[in-house]
Design an enzyme around this catalytic site. Structure first.
Site, PDB file in Angstrom:
ATOM      1  N   HIS A   1      -3.163   1.943  -5.706  1.00  0.00           N
ATOM      2  CA  HIS A   1      -4.034   0.815  -5.370  1.00  0.00           C
ATOM      3  C   HIS A   1      -4.361  -0.007  -6.611  1.00  0.00           C
ATOM      4  O   HIS A   1      -4.567  -1.217  -6.532  1.00  0.00           O
ATOM      5  CB  HIS A   1      -5.309   1.305  -4.681  1.00  0.00           C
TER       6      HIS A   1
ATOM      7  N   ARG B   1       0.850  -1.188   0.000  1.00  0.00           N
ATOM      8  CA  ARG B   1       0.000   0.000   0.000  1.00  0.00           C
ATOM      9  C   ARG B   1       0.894   1.249   0.000  1.00  0.00           C
ATOM     10  O   ARG B   1       2.037   1.210   0.448  1.00  0.00           O
ATOM     11  CB  ARG B   1      -0.879   0.018   1.243  1.00  0.00           C
TER      12      ARG B   1
ATOM     13  N   TYR C   1     -11.377  -9.489  -5.848  1.00  0.00           N
ATOM     14  CA  TYR C   1     -10.555  -9.590  -7.045  1.00  0.00           C
ATOM     15  C   TYR C   1     -11.029 -10.693  -7.990  1.00  0.00           C
ATOM     16  O   TYR C   1     -10.651 -10.713  -9.147  1.00  0.00           O
ATOM     17  CB  TYR C   1      -9.085  -9.828  -6.669  1.00  0.00           C
TER      18      TYR C   1
ATOM     19  N   LYS D   1      -2.099   0.346   7.764  1.00  0.00           N
ATOM     20  CA  LYS D   1      -3.555   0.182   7.799  1.00  0.00           C
ATOM     21  C   LYS D   1      -4.006  -0.825   8.845  1.00  0.00           C
ATOM     22  O   LYS D   1      -4.931  -0.568   9.604  1.00  0.00           O
ATOM     23  CB  LYS D   1      -4.064  -0.237   6.419  1.00  0.00           C
TER      24      LYS D   1
ATOM     25  N   HIS E   1      -4.593  -8.979   3.366  1.00  0.00           N
ATOM     26  CA  HIS E   1      -5.985  -8.708   3.717  1.00  0.00           C
ATOM     27  C   HIS E   1      -6.327  -9.428   5.014  1.00  0.00           C
ATOM     28  O   HIS E   1      -5.805 -10.515   5.276  1.00  0.00           O
ATOM     29  CB  HIS E   1      -6.922  -9.204   2.607  1.00  0.00           C
TER      30      HIS E   1
ATOM     31  N   ARG F   1      -2.038  -2.808  -6.973  1.00  0.00           N
ATOM     32  CA  ARG F   1      -2.382  -3.973  -6.150  1.00  0.00           C
ATOM     33  C   ARG F   1      -3.395  -4.845  -6.883  1.00  0.00           C
ATOM     34  O   ARG F   1      -3.287  -6.069  -6.884  1.00  0.00           O
ATOM     35  CB  ARG F   1      -2.964  -3.539  -4.802  1.00  0.00           C
TER      36      ARG F   1
END
Length: 176
Positions: free
Chosen positions: A117, A19, A152, A44, A143, A120
């Site tokens: 992002h 990130r 995704y 995060k 995640h 990613r």
């Protein structure tokens, strides 16, 4: 130089799925060159993430540090190009990605992500296309839940099409 710095930062996003906040906060102490690993506490999630230091990523970081980074005493790897030579902000990486997309004449629809992002997302797509299990992709992207990673899947049409089954023909016996 700016290009060396930007290239290393973009590789961290595109090849490791980092990130923005984790890229701009990356410090020298986060890299274990002997083990070829990068270990960070994610901004995060506040969880530790350890990933292999891929050769191209490591070489790009070394190239920037040796040939482009301002000679300042700062533990952050990535430094602003102009004075004051301090660490960068997450927002600056969005601007960098946007700048390179424009330079490459890549048109991004208004409603699509086009910052770091998006890199990613691209990594997740490539991993899915290489048949990497969703649980592994979850770990790479750090995640909390596989449910987040499943977002995704909607972009993995090729893989979903492989799951489609042929519908058998139904024989009909009609009496006349």
């Amino acid at each position: 130089s700016k290009e060396r710095r930007d290239y290393a930062m973009l590789l961290l996003a595109a090849r490791l799925g980092f990130r923005s906040s984790d890229i701009v906060n990356l410090k020298f102490e986060n890299i274990n060159w002997e083990k070829s690993e990068i270990s960070i506490i994610q901004q995060k999630t506040k969880k530790t993430l350890t990933l292999p230091l891929l050769n191209d990523v490591g070489e790009a970081i070394i190239n920037y540090v040796k040939n482009g980074r301002p000679n300042v005493q700062d533990s952050h790897i990535f430094i602003r190009e102009n004075k004051p030579y301090t660490c960068m902000s997450s927002g600056s990486l969005f601007t960098i990605v946007d700048e390179y997309l424009k330079r490459a004449n890549i048109k991004v629809p208004a409603n699509h992500r086009h910052g770091p992002h998006a890199l990613r997302h691209s990594l997740a797509t490539l991993l899915l296309e290489d048949n990497i299990p969703i649980s592994t992709i979850k770990e790479i992207l750090a995640h909390k839940s596989v449910e987040t990673t499943k977002i995704y899947l909607k972009i993995a049409e090729k893989q979903l099409l492989k799951c489609a089954l042929d519908v058998p023909a139904i024989a009909t016996n009609r009496a006349s």
